[in-house]
Design a protein around this motif. Sequence first.
Motif, PDB file in Angstrom:
ATOM      1  N   GLY A  41      11.801   0.922   6.204  1.00  0.00           N
ATOM      2  CA  GLY A  41      12.033   0.462   7.581  1.00  0.00           C
ATOM      3  C   GLY A  41      11.484  -0.925   7.827  1.00  0.00           C
ATOM      4  O   GLY A  41      12.125  -1.765   8.467  1.00  0.00           O
ATOM      5  N   LEU A  42      10.306  -1.204   7.297  1.00  0.00           N
ATOM      6  CA  LEU A  42       9.734  -2.547   7.442  1.00  0.00           C
ATOM      7  C   LEU A  42      10.599  -3.577   6.735  1.00  0.00           C
ATOM      8  O   LEU A  42      10.761  -4.695   7.220  1.00  0.00           O
ATOM      9  N   LYS A  43      11.166  -3.210   5.612  1.00  0.00           N
ATOM     10  CA  LYS A  43      12.067  -4.134   4.890  1.00  0.00           C
ATOM     11  C   LYS A  43      13.304  -4.420   5.738  1.00  0.00           C
ATOM     12  O   LYS A  43      13.751  -5.553   5.850  1.00  0.00           O
ATOM     13  N   ARG A  78       3.697  17.999   1.189  1.00  0.00           N
ATOM     14  CA  ARG A  78       3.199  16.761   0.578  1.00  0.00           C
ATOM     15  C   ARG A  78       4.362  15.820   0.266  1.00  0.00           C
ATOM     16  O   ARG A  78       4.283  14.614   0.495  1.00  0.00           O
ATOM     17  N   LEU A  79       5.436  16.378  -0.254  1.00  0.00           N
ATOM     18  CA  LEU A  79       6.623  15.566  -0.565  1.00  0.00           C
ATOM     19  C   LEU A  79       7.241  14.967   0.694  1.00  0.00           C
ATOM     20  O   LEU A  79       7.705  13.816   0.680  1.00  0.00           O
ATOM     21  N   ILE A  80       7.232  15.710   1.783  1.00  0.00           N
ATOM     22  CA  ILE A  80       7.766  15.184   3.047  1.00  0.00           C
ATOM     23  C   ILE A  80       6.943  13.986   3.515  1.00  0.00           C
ATOM     24  O   ILE A  80       7.493  12.955   3.913  1.00  0.00           O
ATOM     25  N   PHE A  81       5.627  14.081   3.439  1.00  0.00           N
ATOM     26  CA  PHE A  81       4.790  12.974   3.887  1.00  0.00           C
ATOM     27  C   PHE A  81       4.905  11.758   2.962  1.00  0.00           C
ATOM     28  O   PHE A  81       4.861  10.626   3.434  1.00  0.00           O
ATOM     29  N   ILE A  82       5.057  11.997   1.674  1.00  0.00           N
ATOM     30  CA  ILE A  82       5.311  10.877   0.763  1.00  0.00           C
ATOM     31  C   ILE A  82       6.630  10.207   1.127  1.00  0.00           C
ATOM     32  O   ILE A  82       6.735   8.981   1.162  1.00  0.00           O
ATOM     33  N   THR A  86       0.825  -1.203   0.000  1.00  0.00           N
ATOM     34  CA  THR A  86       0.000   0.000   0.000  1.00  0.00           C
ATOM     35  C   THR A  86       0.864   1.259   0.000  1.00  0.00           C
ATOM     36  O   THR A  86       0.482   2.267  -0.603  1.00  0.00           O
ATOM     37  N   GLY A  87       2.019   1.202   0.659  1.00  0.00           N
ATOM     38  CA  GLY A  87       2.927   2.352   0.664  1.00  0.00           C
ATOM     39  C   GLY A  87       3.438   2.677  -0.731  1.00  0.00           C
ATOM     40  O   GLY A  87       3.454   3.844  -1.137  1.00  0.00           O
ATOM     41  N   ILE A  88       3.850   1.647  -1.455  1.00  0.00           N
ATOM     42  CA  ILE A  88       4.322   1.857  -2.824  1.00  0.00           C
ATOM     43  C   ILE A  88       3.175   2.382  -3.689  1.00  0.00           C
ATOM     44  O   ILE A  88       3.353   3.340  -4.454  1.00  0.00           O
ATOM     45  N   GLY A  89       2.015   1.760  -3.578  1.00  0.00           N
ATOM     46  CA  GLY A  89       0.873   2.181  -4.388  1.00  0.00           C
ATOM     47  C   GLY A  89       0.424   3.600  -4.085  1.00  0.00           C
ATOM     48  O   GLY A  89       0.182   4.396  -4.998  1.00  0.00           O
ATOM     49  N   ALA A  90       0.321   3.939  -2.799  1.00  0.00           N
ATOM     50  CA  ALA A  90      -0.162   5.265  -2.411  1.00  0.00           C
ATOM     51  C   ALA A  90       0.846   6.359  -2.754  1.00  0.00           C
ATOM     52  O   ALA A  90       0.496   7.374  -3.364  1.00  0.00           O
ATOM     53  N   SER A  91       2.096   6.157  -2.383  1.00  0.00           N
ATOM     54  CA  SER A  91       3.093   7.191  -2.671  1.00  0.00           C
ATOM     55  C   SER A  91       3.367   7.273  -4.167  1.00  0.00           C
ATOM     56  O   SER A  91       3.516   8.362  -4.722  1.00  0.00           O
ATOM     57  N   MET A 123       7.920  10.110   4.059  1.00  0.00           N
ATOM     58  CA  MET A 123       7.707   9.366   5.301  1.00  0.00           C
ATOM     59  C   MET A 123       7.064   8.004   5.028  1.00  0.00           C
ATOM     60  O   MET A 123       7.430   7.009   5.661  1.00  0.00           O
ATOM     61  N   VAL A 124       6.119   7.965   4.093  1.00  0.00           N
ATOM     62  CA  VAL A 124       5.492   6.689   3.735  1.00  0.00           C
ATOM     63  C   VAL A 124       6.552   5.746   3.162  1.00  0.00           C
ATOM     64  O   VAL A 124       6.634   4.571   3.546  1.00  0.00           O
ATOM     65  N   LEU A 125       7.372   6.254   2.254  1.00  0.00           N
ATOM     66  CA  LEU A 125       8.430   5.418   1.664  1.00  0.00           C
ATOM     67  C   LEU A 125       9.454   5.004   2.718  1.00  0.00           C
ATOM     68  O   LEU A 125       9.934   3.872   2.711  1.00  0.00           O
ATOM     69  N   GLY A 126       9.781   5.919   3.628  1.00  0.00           N
ATOM     70  CA  GLY A 126      10.710   5.587   4.703  1.00  0.00           C
ATOM     71  C   GLY A 126      10.174   4.485   5.606  1.00  0.00           C
ATOM     72  O   GLY A 126      10.918   3.598   6.031  1.00  0.00           O
TER      73      GLY A 126
END
Length: 104
Positions: free
Chosen positions: A99-101, A86-90, A63-68, A92-95
């Motif tokens: 992190g999960l990886k 907006r770029l900062i929050f994107i 969902t992170g890849i899809g949303a960002s 953060m989603v990618l970060g």
Amino acid sequence: MAWISLILAGLCEMLGVVMINKLHKDRNWQSLTLLILGFGASFLFLSIAMETLPMGTAYAVWTGIGASGGAILGMLFYGESKDWRRLIFIGMVLGAAIGLKLIS
């Protein structure tokens, strides 16, 4: 191999999201076909990834890849806002996905 499948699932999810927008604008069978193929391939690759990866991790990264990715493609191709916040929050989603990886 599971992570490659998960990344492919996210990229296909991005294709599906872009095709939703295109279908609303064009209403043609090519857009509908690509939408169905994009989401279908996305679920296929996600299910392959979930054979190895934990469900929560796989779903969050997908969902992170899809949303960002959808948000970035909207900025690039559909004139959506490129506001720095907006770029900062994107980012953060990618970060969070990265992190999960790292901890999986």
